[in-house]
Scaffold this motif. Structure first.
Motif, PDB file in Angstrom:
ATOM      1  N   GLU A 108       4.582  -2.213  -4.407  1.00  0.00           N
ATOM      2  CA  GLU A 108       3.288  -1.149  -5.145  1.00  0.00           C
ATOM      3  C   GLU A 108       3.364   0.241  -4.255  1.00  0.00           C
ATOM      4  O   GLU A 108       3.161   0.284  -2.789  1.00  0.00           O
ATOM      5  CB  GLU A 108       2.026  -1.949  -5.146  1.00  0.00           C
ATOM      6  CG  GLU A 108       1.013  -1.373  -4.994  1.00  0.00           C
ATOM      7  CD  GLU A 108      -0.443  -2.179  -4.734  1.00  0.00           C
ATOM      8  OE1 GLU A 108      -1.422  -1.691  -4.622  1.00  0.00           O
ATOM      9  OE2 GLU A 108      -0.186  -3.568  -4.326  1.00  0.00           O
ATOM     10  N   ASP A 109       3.269   1.185  -4.855  1.00  0.00           N
ATOM     11  CA  ASP A 109       3.235   2.404  -4.151  1.00  0.00           C
ATOM     12  C   ASP A 109       1.491   2.705  -3.846  1.00  0.00           C
ATOM     13  O   ASP A 109       0.796   2.157  -4.434  1.00  0.00           O
ATOM     14  CB  ASP A 109       3.725   3.758  -4.885  1.00  0.00           C
ATOM     15  CG  ASP A 109       5.252   3.594  -5.088  1.00  0.00           C
ATOM     16  OD1 ASP A 109       5.876   2.774  -4.211  1.00  0.00           O
ATOM     17  OD2 ASP A 109       5.644   4.590  -5.958  1.00  0.00           O
ATOM     18  N   GLN A 110       1.381   3.682  -2.820  1.00  0.00           N
ATOM     19  CA  GLN A 110       0.029   3.882  -2.513  1.00  0.00           C
ATOM     20  C   GLN A 110      -0.637   4.873  -3.315  1.00  0.00           C
ATOM     21  O   GLN A 110       0.003   5.705  -3.558  1.00  0.00           O
ATOM     22  CB  GLN A 110      -0.113   4.114  -0.885  1.00  0.00           C
ATOM     23  CG  GLN A 110       0.351   2.867   0.071  1.00  0.00           C
ATOM     24  CD  GLN A 110      -0.538   1.619  -0.483  1.00  0.00           C
ATOM     25  OE1 GLN A 110      -1.562   1.674  -0.341  1.00  0.00           O
ATOM     26  NE2 GLN A 110       0.410   0.627  -0.595  1.00  0.00           N
TER      27      GLN A 110
ATOM     28  N   GLY B 214       4.361   2.504  -9.573  1.00  0.00           N
ATOM     29  CA  GLY B 214       4.395   3.885  -9.122  1.00  0.00           C
ATOM     30  C   GLY B 214       3.580   4.781  -9.990  1.00  0.00           C
ATOM     31  O   GLY B 214       2.994   4.607 -10.996  1.00  0.00           O
ATOM     32  N   ARG B 215       3.704   6.153  -9.569  1.00  0.00           N
ATOM     33  CA  ARG B 215       3.246   7.286 -10.250  1.00  0.00           C
ATOM     34  C   ARG B 215       4.179   8.136 -10.767  1.00  0.00           C
ATOM     35  O   ARG B 215       5.536   7.993 -10.295  1.00  0.00           O
ATOM     36  CB  ARG B 215       2.356   8.031  -9.273  1.00  0.00           C
ATOM     37  CG  ARG B 215       1.639   8.961  -9.814  1.00  0.00           C
ATOM     38  CD  ARG B 215       0.889   9.881  -8.717  1.00  0.00           C
ATOM     39  NE  ARG B 215       0.087  10.517  -9.624  1.00  0.00           N
ATOM     40  CZ  ARG B 215      -1.389  10.892  -9.166  1.00  0.00           C
ATOM     41  NH1 ARG B 215      -1.517  10.217  -8.177  1.00  0.00           N
ATOM     42  NH2 ARG B 215      -2.129  11.748  -9.721  1.00  0.00           N
ATOM     43  N   TYR B 216       4.122   8.561 -12.241  1.00  0.00           N
ATOM     44  CA  TYR B 216       5.019   9.395 -12.739  1.00  0.00           C
ATOM     45  C   TYR B 216       4.718  10.549 -13.433  1.00  0.00           C
ATOM     46  O   TYR B 216       3.581  10.575 -14.090  1.00  0.00           O
ATOM     47  CB  TYR B 216       5.969   8.508 -13.637  1.00  0.00           C
ATOM     48  CG  TYR B 216       6.951   9.058 -14.294  1.00  0.00           C
ATOM     49  CD1 TYR B 216       8.186   9.814 -13.840  1.00  0.00           C
ATOM     50  CD2 TYR B 216       7.005   9.472 -15.922  1.00  0.00           C
ATOM     51  CE1 TYR B 216       9.337  10.281 -14.367  1.00  0.00           C
ATOM     52  CE2 TYR B 216       8.007  10.110 -16.355  1.00  0.00           C
ATOM     53  CZ  TYR B 216       9.269  10.338 -15.818  1.00  0.00           C
ATOM     54  OH  TYR B 216      10.203  11.125 -16.299  1.00  0.00           O
TER      55      TYR B 216
ATOM     56  N   ARG C 125       8.142  -2.872 -10.009  1.00  0.00           N
ATOM     57  CA  ARG C 125       7.412  -1.762  -8.981  1.00  0.00           C
ATOM     58  C   ARG C 125       6.497  -0.868  -9.739  1.00  0.00           C
ATOM     59  O   ARG C 125       6.770  -0.425 -11.022  1.00  0.00           O
ATOM     60  CB  ARG C 125       8.606  -0.936  -8.654  1.00  0.00           C
ATOM     61  CG  ARG C 125       8.166   0.141  -7.586  1.00  0.00           C
ATOM     62  CD  ARG C 125       9.384   0.874  -7.127  1.00  0.00           C
ATOM     63  NE  ARG C 125       8.942   1.959  -6.147  1.00  0.00           N
ATOM     64  CZ  ARG C 125       9.555   2.376  -5.553  1.00  0.00           C
ATOM     65  NH1 ARG C 125      10.768   1.934  -5.024  1.00  0.00           N
ATOM     66  NH2 ARG C 125       9.077   3.549  -4.652  1.00  0.00           N
TER      67      ARG C 125
ATOM     68  N   LEU D 277      -2.669   4.893  -6.147  1.00  0.00           N
ATOM     69  CA  LEU D 277      -2.010   5.173  -7.580  1.00  0.00           C
ATOM     70  C   LEU D 277      -3.489   5.403  -8.222  1.00  0.00           C
ATOM     71  O   LEU D 277      -4.513   4.814  -7.853  1.00  0.00           O
ATOM     72  CB  LEU D 277      -1.549   3.857  -8.158  1.00  0.00           C
ATOM     73  CG  LEU D 277      -0.010   3.509  -7.488  1.00  0.00           C
ATOM     74  CD1 LEU D 277       0.428   2.233  -7.993  1.00  0.00           C
ATOM     75  CD2 LEU D 277       1.008   4.793  -7.933  1.00  0.00           C
TER      76      LEU D 277
END
Lengths: 444, 115
Positions: free
Chosen positions: A316-318, A356-358, A354, A320
């Motif tokens: 998990e990205d931070q 994340g943001r895009y 995973r 978000l």
């Protein structure tokens, strides 16, 4: 206007002139017969225009000519097809400038001399016409239907076109009109044929998919049923057997139950697919963080995946943003992607979920990737992935079960949540299925 | 087709090119000829067309020659016609085109003053 040209309309007492005239008429006939021959085999409007312009220029001895066709719709515009001796740029401008008073052209009028246009045309057009040395316009028609317009420059040397020459011009243009009409008909027939062929092919494909689906469904529904029935009959036979151990009894019942659940999930899938296709599926949308619910999903799912000797990892990205989604549909989509990854990869594969943001073209998305390092998907098959009832291996001997509804349904669910599923894959380098959900700004 | 149309570039100088034509100059070959000459013109080359091998010139061939003459003139470039075959001469005479096309009797003469 009566055109006279002593050299072209000689007096009877001038033998040299008469001979020249005869030679000239012979030339006209040759030109017309050549034009007919060439036009009958030409099917491209540009080719027809080239043939017509060169031939008419040669017949009449002028170095400038242009041909426009009328556009469809209303008001009709003059669209340049070809010009010779007049630059493309100027000829296009002439078409636009002259369209208002050349449209509609009187089908009975054979030629329009520029000198007679004083009253109809505006000053700017007239200036342009004179500057370019345009002498006359002639309509191109087919059965009194206007198809286009030809413009012709003055004759080299300045002598006027004779009545006989204009007759040859009109005859030529009649043939050009026929040829253009033929070409249009031929091309629209060919285009229609192409469309029909495509439609036919897609119908055939649909038919093939339907048969494949029926045989898949048949097979997929029967397998669990057979197993359930088999175990239930064993139990029935042995119910009176006091030797039967409880652990074995539990195992039999467990198998039957799990097969019944598979069956139920499949029927559920089928029903949902048909209701999603009808767009009646209801959603419970909420604005929330995506990662926590996927983290707990992965924690629950990991043991099942590792029992199949594959590894499931959650990352998990931070920082978000939140997204708008239906929690149970999101889990359904991710589960379908994870199940596919399990189904279509060999043991030892590592599957990564995973979050994340895009960012793309000013849109902000929360991206859920389901990535594997399995065999990958050939690029020519990727497009077909999302079709209903498909598996890459369509044969009945394929190794992997399932009806091929999962991805198609997942894509539809994603779209209903204003999201989408994309896939990147390369043979030998694994696959990456990406679910994009619209991000919601915390300030909104 | 008894006389296939052939374009042979015999002498390509930086500023001019000589093209020998043979066969029928008709509706089929005329656009090819214009295209080839236009290419040379856009590369700022003068063109000498040797018409000795032309066995037949149709009205569309004449139209192409007139169109080329006009195109080169407008662009400030030169196109010259050399060694006209009898088939070409009779048509050019009939249409009174001698004074409008730059006609020379030999390639040598046509090249004079071009390079």
């Amino acid at each position: 206007v009566v055109w006279t040209d002593p050299d072209r309309d000689p007096k009877a007492d001038d033998p040299g002139g008469v001979l020249r005239l005869v030679a000239r008429r012979e030339r006209d006939l040759l030109s017309l017969s050549e034009l007919t021959q060439e036009l009958t085999i030409a099917l491209d409007p540009y080719e027809i225009a080239d043939i017509a312009l060169y031939s008419i220029m040669g017949q009449l001895g002028t170095s400038r000519a242009a041909l426009w066709r009328y556009s469809e719709g209303s008001p009709r515009q003059l669209v340049l097809v070809r010009s010779h001796g007049v630059s493309k740029h100027v000829a296009t401008a002439l078409g636009t400038a002259c369209a208002p008073w050349l449209v509609p052209v009187d089908p009975n009028q054979r030629v329009i001399l520029v000198q007679d246009l004083e009253l109809r045309a505006d000053a700017a057009s007239l200036r342009l016409l004179r500057q370019e040395g345009i002498h006359l316009f002639a309509p191109i028609t087919f059965r009194a239907e206007p198809l286009g317009v030809l413009a012709l420059g003055s004759r080299i040397g300045g002598t006027r076109y004779t009545e006989a020459e204009l007759h040859v011009l009109v005859t030529s243009l009649g043939m050009v009109g026929g040829a253009l009409q033929n070409a249009t008909l031929y091309n629209s027939l060919r285009e229609n044929n192409r469309k029909l062929r495509l439609a036919n092919e897609s119908l055939k494909e649909l038919d093939r998919l339907k048969s494949e689906f029926l045989s898949n469904v048949n097979h997929e529904l029967r397998t669990p049923l057979t197993i359930i029935i088999a175990y239930l009959s064993i139990l029935m036979d042995q119910a009176i057997d006091p030797e039967l151990e409880v652990s074995q009894l539990r195992e039999y019942l467990g198998t039957a139950l799990s097969e019944a659940r598979k069956l139920s999930a499949m029927v559920e899938n089928l029903l949902e697919f048909s209701s999603a296709t009808k767009e009646t599926l209801s959603l419970r949308m909420e604005t929330a963080e995506v990662a926590p619910c996927l983290a707990s999903y992965c924690a629950d799912r990991a043991p099942g995946v590792s029992s199949g000797l594959r590894e499931l990892v959650f990352i998990e990205d931070q920082g978000l943003p939140c997204a708008r989604f239906d929690r149970s549909r999101l889990l359904q989509i991710v589960d379908s992607l994870v199940s596919n990854a399990v189904k279509f990869t060999p043991q030892g594969t590592r599957i990564m979920v995973r979050v994340g943001r895009y960012e793309e073209e000013g849109s902000s998305w929360v991206r859920v990737e389901v990535q594997d390092d399995g065999p990958g998907i050939p690029s020519d098959r990727i497009e077909a992935l999302f079709g209903s009832f498909r598996q890459l291996d369509g044969s009945s001997t394929r190794e992997v079960g399932g009806m091929g509804l999962g991805l198609s349904l997942a894509q539809q669910l994603a779209q209903m949540m204003d999201g989408m599923i994309r896939v990147e894959s390369e043979p030998g380098r694994g696959s990456n299925f990406m679910l994009l959900l619209p991000a919601v700004s915390p300030f909104a | 087709m008894p006389d296939p149309f052939v374009m042979e570039e015999v002498e390509a100088l930086p500023r001019s090119v000589t093209i020998r034509l043979s066969g029928r100059l008709d509706a089929k070959s005329a656009p090819e000829l214009t295209r080839r000459c236009s290419e040379h013109r856009t590369q700022a080359r003068s063109v000498i067309l040797n018409l000795a091998g032309v066995t037949f010139i149709a009205s569309s061939g004449v139209g192409a020659l007139l169109s080329l003459e006009e195109e080169f003139r407008q662009a400030g470039a030169k196109i010259r016609f050399a060694c006209l075959s009898p088939a070409v001469v009779s048509v050019v005479r009939l249409l009174n085109l001698e004074q409008f096309l730059a006609i020379r009797s030999t390639e040598e003469e046509a090249r004079r003053g071009l390079d």
